[in-house]
Structures are given as structure tokens and as C-alpha cells.
Design a protein around this motif. Structure first.
Motif, PDB file in Angstrom:
ATOM      1  N   MET A 168       0.892  -1.071   0.143  1.00 58.07           N
ATOM      2  CA  MET A 168       0.064  -0.034   0.102  1.00 58.07           C
ATOM      3  C   MET A 168       0.816   1.346  -0.179  1.00 58.07           C
ATOM      4  N   VAL A 169       0.820   1.976  -1.144  1.00 58.35           N
ATOM      5  CA  VAL A 169       1.776   3.166  -1.257  1.00 58.35           C
ATOM      6  C   VAL A 169       1.113   4.483  -0.972  1.00 58.35           C
ATOM      7  N   LEU A 170       1.845   5.063  -0.137  1.00 59.17           N
ATOM      8  CA  LEU A 170       1.286   6.495   0.006  1.00 59.17           C
ATOM      9  C   LEU A 170       2.024   7.555  -0.834  1.00 59.17           C
ATOM     10  N   PRO A 171       1.467   8.709  -1.082  1.00 58.57           N
ATOM     11  CA  PRO A 171       1.884   9.690  -2.178  1.00 58.57           C
ATOM     12  C   PRO A 171       3.159  10.349  -1.838  1.00 58.57           C
ATOM     13  N   ASP A 172       3.631  10.229  -0.423  1.00 61.14           N
ATOM     14  CA  ASP A 172       4.823  10.699  -0.141  1.00 61.14           C
ATOM     15  C   ASP A 172       6.058   9.725  -0.603  1.00 61.14           C
ATOM     16  N   GLY A 173       5.831   8.697  -0.911  1.00 61.70           N
ATOM     17  CA  GLY A 173       6.816   7.360  -1.711  1.00 61.70           C
ATOM     18  C   GLY A 173       7.157   6.723  -0.284  1.00 61.70           C
ATOM     19  N   SER A 174       6.430   6.760   1.003  1.00 64.63           N
ATOM     20  CA  SER A 174       6.366   5.680   1.914  1.00 64.63           C
ATOM     21  C   SER A 174       5.489   4.572   1.519  1.00 64.63           C
ATOM     22  N   ASN A 184      11.478  15.376  -4.912  1.00 65.00           N
ATOM     23  CA  ASN A 184      10.013  16.247  -5.167  1.00 65.00           C
ATOM     24  C   ASN A 184       9.146  15.294  -5.799  1.00 65.00           C
ATOM     25  N   ALA A 185       9.230  14.076  -5.679  1.00 65.50           N
ATOM     26  CA  ALA A 185       8.177  12.881  -6.539  1.00 65.50           C
ATOM     27  C   ALA A 185       6.847  12.831  -5.682  1.00 65.50           C
ATOM     28  N   THR A 186       6.008  12.868  -6.204  1.00 68.43           N
ATOM     29  CA  THR A 186       4.415  12.348  -5.594  1.00 68.43           C
ATOM     30  C   THR A 186       4.142  11.013  -6.257  1.00 68.43           C
ATOM     31  N   CYS A 187       3.772  10.227  -5.562  1.00 65.76           N
ATOM     32  CA  CYS A 187       3.308   8.774  -6.032  1.00 65.76           C
ATOM     33  C   CYS A 187       1.925   8.993  -6.496  1.00 65.76           C
ATOM     34  N   ILE A 188       1.427   9.248  -7.847  1.00 63.95           N
ATOM     35  CA  ILE A 188      -0.002   9.484  -7.990  1.00 63.95           C
ATOM     36  C   ILE A 188      -0.709   8.092  -8.233  1.00 63.95           C
ATOM     37  N   ALA A 189       0.084   7.057  -8.604  1.00 71.61           N
ATOM     38  CA  ALA A 189      -0.898   5.786  -9.035  1.00 71.61           C
ATOM     39  C   ALA A 189       0.330   4.639  -9.171  1.00 71.61           C
ATOM     40  N   ALA A 190      -0.226   3.539  -9.099  1.00 74.90           N
ATOM     41  CA  ALA A 190       0.318   2.539  -9.902  1.00 74.90           C
ATOM     42  C   ALA A 190      -0.202   2.133 -11.271  1.00 74.90           C
ATOM     43  N   LEU A 229       4.793   8.684 -11.359  1.00 75.26           N
ATOM     44  CA  LEU A 229       5.083   9.904 -10.535  1.00 75.26           C
ATOM     45  C   LEU A 229       4.983  11.123 -11.158  1.00 75.26           C
ATOM     46  N   ASP A 230       4.863  12.147 -10.158  1.00 74.44           N
ATOM     47  CA  ASP A 230       4.715  13.496 -10.298  1.00 74.44           C
ATOM     48  C   ASP A 230       5.711  14.309  -9.726  1.00 74.44           C
ATOM     49  N   CYS A 231       6.740  14.676 -10.320  1.00 73.03           N
ATOM     50  CA  CYS A 231       7.907  15.729  -9.779  1.00 73.03           C
ATOM     51  C   CYS A 231       7.417  17.182  -9.865  1.00 73.03           C
ATOM     52  N   THR A 232       7.305  17.759  -8.559  1.00 77.31           N
ATOM     53  CA  THR A 232       6.428  19.038  -8.565  1.00 77.31           C
ATOM     54  C   THR A 232       6.929  19.442  -7.021  1.00 77.31           C
ATOM     55  N   ASP A 233       6.793  20.742  -6.918  1.00 73.89           N
ATOM     56  CA  ASP A 233       6.913  21.583  -5.618  1.00 73.89           C
ATOM     57  C   ASP A 233       5.403  21.813  -5.390  1.00 73.89           C
ATOM     58  N   ASP A 234       4.658  21.223  -5.813  1.00 75.73           N
ATOM     59  CA  ASP A 234       3.213  21.119  -5.117  1.00 75.73           C
ATOM     60  C   ASP A 234       3.048  20.179  -4.123  1.00 75.73           C
ATOM     61  N   VAL A 235       3.327  20.375  -2.891  1.00 71.11           N
ATOM     62  CA  VAL A 235       3.359  19.337  -1.917  1.00 71.11           C
ATOM     63  C   VAL A 235       2.198  18.947  -1.233  1.00 71.11           C
ATOM     64  N   PHE A 236       0.852  19.693  -1.849  1.00 74.17           N
ATOM     65  CA  PHE A 236      -0.438  19.108  -1.213  1.00 74.17           C
ATOM     66  C   PHE A 236      -0.855  17.890  -1.152  1.00 74.17           C
ATOM     67  N   ARG A 237      -0.664  17.062  -2.121  1.00 76.45           N
ATOM     68  CA  ARG A 237      -0.988  15.748  -2.291  1.00 76.45           C
ATOM     69  C   ARG A 237      -0.095  14.684  -1.375  1.00 76.45           C
ATOM     70  N   ARG A 238       1.063  15.241  -1.041  1.00 76.81           N
ATOM     71  CA  ARG A 238       2.119  14.328  -0.639  1.00 76.81           C
ATOM     72  C   ARG A 238       2.134  14.766   0.994  1.00 76.81           C
ATOM     73  N   THR A 239       1.398  15.842   1.302  1.00 76.02           N
ATOM     74  CA  THR A 239       1.435  16.376   2.844  1.00 76.02           C
ATOM     75  C   THR A 239       0.571  15.546   3.632  1.00 76.02           C
ATOM     76  N   GLN A 265      -8.397   8.418  -0.870  1.00 81.80           N
ATOM     77  CA  GLN A 265      -8.042   8.639  -2.291  1.00 81.80           C
ATOM     78  C   GLN A 265      -6.713   8.548  -2.973  1.00 81.80           C
ATOM     79  N   TRP A 266      -5.725   8.976  -2.016  1.00 85.49           N
ATOM     80  CA  TRP A 266      -4.398   8.773  -2.291  1.00 85.49           C
ATOM     81  C   TRP A 266      -3.512   7.690  -2.163  1.00 85.49           C
ATOM     82  N   LEU A 267      -4.065   6.661  -1.501  1.00 84.51           N
ATOM     83  CA  LEU A 267      -3.523   5.514  -1.246  1.00 84.51           C
ATOM     84  C   LEU A 267      -3.468   4.545  -2.489  1.00 84.51           C
TER      85      LEU A 267
END
Length: 470
Positions: A57-63, A84-90, A98-108, A458-460
Motif C-alpha cells: 500500500m503506497v502513500l503519495p509521499d513515497g512511503s 520532489n516526487a509524488t506517487c500518484i498511482a500504480a 510519479l509527479d515531480c513537482t513543488d506542489d506538496v499538497f498531495r504528499r502532505t 483517495q491518495w493510497l
């Protein structure tokens, strides 16, 4: 002599202790293969206990979290992820989008978005935009595939813009389907190195490939078929669009502002929408939305209305989410406020284990202040593409199990820790599964680590590691 004694001790380690103390803490197949090579006893333990593990089960922050007979474990980071990678989906077995961005909302984390001074949660803003670079990444082979064609379309978007699913048809070089919450970009077809094709908005919330057809389901449970092709340069195209299952939910169009384009019925019961004039396939260059970069804080009701209007202009949040609140939303704003139970319904489209059928999983769960969150009802349907309707399934196929989430769903063979007939749903708080053999909801056999609760459902996403060959 000391070295010989130590080696004998390790080889005599009980298999149960080896699984719980060593193997469960080594989720990567490569590491488990090295354990297998230590001695004959360890090779036997690996063969019998870890050949078929539950997905991560992957979280958007890469954990990520793992669970199984060795226990549940939390890992801080998948090795090798870009900065700065956000995991958006398998995107498929062993592949992450992955989404490499400085928008941290999804991985917060959920509580990281809480503002103690106002007592509210920070929300994404439609007037603030960020740059995005999209990639496919295999953490097991450390191979990365840039999605430059996707960057060109949705590489500069508002914080309210969401990519909800990225699904490969087969390999990263083949067609990739992307779904978003934006009505200008409901579904995007992308083929790395070849180009993209933006499909008309039909309110699709989930997609699945079945052969050369991409199927999309709406929150009204209509089923749309996109017949796929390509031009002379290999750019993906759609040769035909059909509404193969009509809306069976009478209340879905109560708002009255949007209807399906009308056409003559096909012989298979569907509606051909390929030539509809109501939808323009020529999409804008970027999903920028508002041209003005206004980043001021809003406080008054009038200024809040500007935010809502900009959501509409952006086209964000206009495609219904995969999970809809079934209660009357207006009741939530009554004064004085009275807490009540909220019922949510999620719908997930999955290709069957045999690869010949489409399954629809309808998961209804309740959120209660008194009793927490738990599953209320689960239903499984099969798509009858000839009759143009959903048919209640009598159960899953032999040795079949389902794992569903908004960003990735899969039907897999039940072996090892994966139990036959179960439907698993990625959730931060729900600790139950649905057993299609008895049509009952029961507690999980294995529990997930508590760290999954830091992110919204929704982000898992599920991630299936490569199978270890022993």
C-alpha cells in the motif's frame, strides 16, 4: 570455530521466526532472493512463506506499508525515487506513476494540512499553479520513462487539478490512459515518444483496458467503450466511441444540465457517440484555467465565491469523484450543526482474472463519529456487453481475489497470503474485507500499519511487486 557455530545457529533458525523477524522486513524481491541463497533451510522457508505476498500500500509521499503472516511494517521511502516526487498511482504491475513537482499538497499528511490558528484544513487553491513533470518508474528495476507528451498538456496546472489514474495497457512503450478531475481532460491517451489524444468529457471516473478497447465507467454506472487505434506515426487514436451500458440510476441526472449525446441505437444496445457535435476533441494547449496568477488570500464571502467560480473556469472538480457522498450535502450546513453519519459510495472498474470480462465493484462505507468508519455494503457486477447491462456476479472465479482503489485496481490469483474470494479496498481507517464466498463483511486476516492513516483514502494505491521465483 566461532564462525562455524554461528553459521549453524542461523541455519537452524525456526521458519516462523525467520519470516517474522527477517523476511517481513525485506519487502523487495531482490533482498529476499539473497536471503534464499544463505542456506538450504532458508531457501525452503522462502519457498513456503513469501512466494506470493500481498501488494504494497503506497502513500503519495513515497512511503509504503506491507502486511502478511510476518506482520505489518511501514517503510519511510521507496529507494531511488526522484527528488520532489509524488506517487500518484500504480500504472501496472511493478510500475509507479510519479509527479515531480513543488506542489506538496498531495504528499502532505492529513494533519500536516491542519491550520491550528484557524482550526481548519488547508485546501488546494484554483488560482495557484505549479510546474509538473510526469514519469513512469519501476522501483524494482530502477527504470524510469519520462512522459513528456503528458507534460506538454497538463504540466502547468492549478493546485485543484488532480490526476486520478495512470494505467498502462501493457508496457511503458504502449498506450497509457490517464484520468483527471478536469472536464477539459477527462481522459487522456498517451504513448511515450509518439503523442497524445484527449478524449471528450463523458464524466468517466475509472477506466480499464480489455484488448484493444478502453472502457470507462461513470459515477452513474454508464459504461463507455473507446475503440483504440493509431495513426501512421503511432500516435494513439480512437476509432469509435460507444455508450454500451446506459444509465440505470434514475436520480443521476436530477440537475438536468448535462445529458448524453443522442444517436441511433446500435445492434449491441449501445449508442455510437464518435461523431457527436456536442464534444470537441480539440483540447486547449494547457490546463491552465485562469490566465491571471492571483495568489492573494481570500477572506470575505464574495472573495470565496471567486474561488468557486475559478474552479469552474479551470474545469477542475467538475468530473465527479470516484467516491460520492450519498447524504444530502445541504444538511451539513444547517445551523445549529448536528453531526450525522455520512455514507460514501465508490465504484471501481476491474478486468477479470481471465482477462475476458469487466467487473464493477460498488463499495459503500459509512463514516460515523460514534462507531468510526466501516464497510456497509459491497456489490460485484459483470458487464454484459451484448445486452448492455450490469449483471450481479455470483462470486469471483476460482482462485481469484480483487484489490481496488481509486488509482489502481487488479484481479489477481489467490496464493500464499492472498486469500481466494476476497475483495480488498485501499483505506486509511477501514479494517475489513468482503468475502464473496459467503457474501459477508469480515475483519482482515492481516492488519495494515497505522501510518496509512496519515493520508486520505483517495491518495493510497496498490503496488504489486514482481513475483519471486524460487
Amino acid at each position: 570455530m566461532a564462525s562455524t557455530t554461528t553459521g549453524a545457529g542461523w541455519s537452524n533458525l525456526p521458519a516462523a521466526l525467520l519470516v517474522a523477524g527477517v523476511l517481513a522486513r525485506l519487502p523487495f524481491p531482490g533482498d529476499r532472493a539473497r536471503v534464499r541463497a544463505v542456506c538450504r533451510a532458508w531457501r525452503s522457508a522462502v519457498r513456503h512463506h513469501v512466494r506470493h505476498q500481498l501488494p504494497w500500500m503506497v502513500l503519495p509521499d513515497g512511503s509504503f506499508c506491507t502486511t502478511g503472516q510476518g506482520g505489518g511494517f511501514f517503510f519511510q521511502q521507496i529507494p531511488g525515487l526522484p527528488e520532489n516526487a509524488t506517487c500518484i498511482a500504480a500504472a501496472g504491475d511493478a510500475w509507479l506513476a510519479l509527479d515531480c513537482t513543488d506542489d506538496v499538497f498531495r504528499r502532505t499528511s492529513i494533519w500536516g494540512c491542519y491550520c491550528s490558528s484557524t482550526g481548519t484544513f488547508v485546501e488546494p487553491r484554483p488560482d495557484v499553479k505549479h510546474e509538473h513533470t510526469y514519469l513512469l518508474h519501476n522501483p524494482f528495476s530502477n527504470v524510469t520513462v519520462p512522459l513528456l507528451e503528458l507534460d506538454a498538456i497538463v504540466g502547468h496546472v492549478a493546485e485543484t487539478f488532480e490526476i486520478r489514474k495512470v494505467l498502462m495497457r501493457s508496457t511503458p512503450e504502449d498506450v497509457i490512459a490517464v484520468t483527471t478531475n478536469n472536464w477539459n481532460y477527462n481522459v487522456i491517451l498517451c504513448r511515450p515518444g509518439k503523442g497524445t489524444h484527449v478524449l471528450p468529457n463523458f464524466r468517466v471516473i475509472d477506466v480499464a483496458f480489455l484488448g484493444d478497447t478502453l472502457y470507462g465507467v461513470t459515477s452513474g454506472e454508464e459504461l463507455v467503450a473507446y475503440r483504440l487505434g493509431e495513426d501512421e506515426d503511432g500516435r494513439p487514436e480512437v476509432t469509435k466511441i460507444e455508450l454500451v451500458i446506459r444509465n440505470p440510476m434514475a436520480a443521476y441526472y436530477e440537475d438536468g444540465w448535462w445529458t448524453w449525446p443522442q444517436d441511433d441505437d446500435n445492434s449491441n444496445g449501445g449508442v455510437d457517440m464518435s461523431n457527436s457535435d456536442e464534444h470537441d476533441e480539440e483540447a486547449p494547449q494547457q490546463a491552465d484555467g485562469n490566465e491571471q496568477e492571483n495568489q492573494e488570500e481570500y477572506s470575505s464571502e464574495e472573495e470565496q465565491e471567486v474561488l468557486v467560480n475559478s474552479l469552474i473556469i479551470n474545469g477542475d472538480m467538475t468530473v465527479s469523484d470516484n467516491e460520492g457522498i450519498d447524504n444530502d450535502v445541504d444538511d451539513r450546513f444547517n445551523v445549529p450543526y448536528e453531526a450525522f453519519d455520512e455514507i460514501y459510495t465508490g465504484r471501481y472498474l476491474v478486468k477479470s482474472l481471465g482477462g475476458e470480462e469487466l467487473l464493477l465493484v460498488r463499495h459503500q462505507h459509512i463514516s460515523s463519529l460514534k462507531s468510526g468508519r466501516y464497510t456497509l455494503k459491497v456489490e460485484v457486477f459483470k458487464a454484459d456487453l451484448i445486452m448492455g447491462k450490469w449483471v450481479a456476479a455470483n462470486g469471483l472465479a476460482k482462485d481469484e481475489a480483487l484489490f481496488v482503489s481509486r488509482s489502481f485496481s487488479k484481479s489477481t490469483r489467490a496464493q500464499g497470503d492472498i486469500e481466494e474470494g476476497l475483495v480488498h479496498y485501499a483505506s486509511n481507517y477501514i479494517d475489513d474485507v468482503f468475502d464473496t464466498r459467503s457474501w459477508t463483511i469480515r475483519n482482515m486476516t492481516f492488519r495494515w500499519p497505522w501510518q496509512r492513516k496519515s493520508m486520505s483514502d483517495q491518495w493510497l494505491t496498490w503496488l504489486f511487486p514482481p513475483e519471486l521465483v524460487v
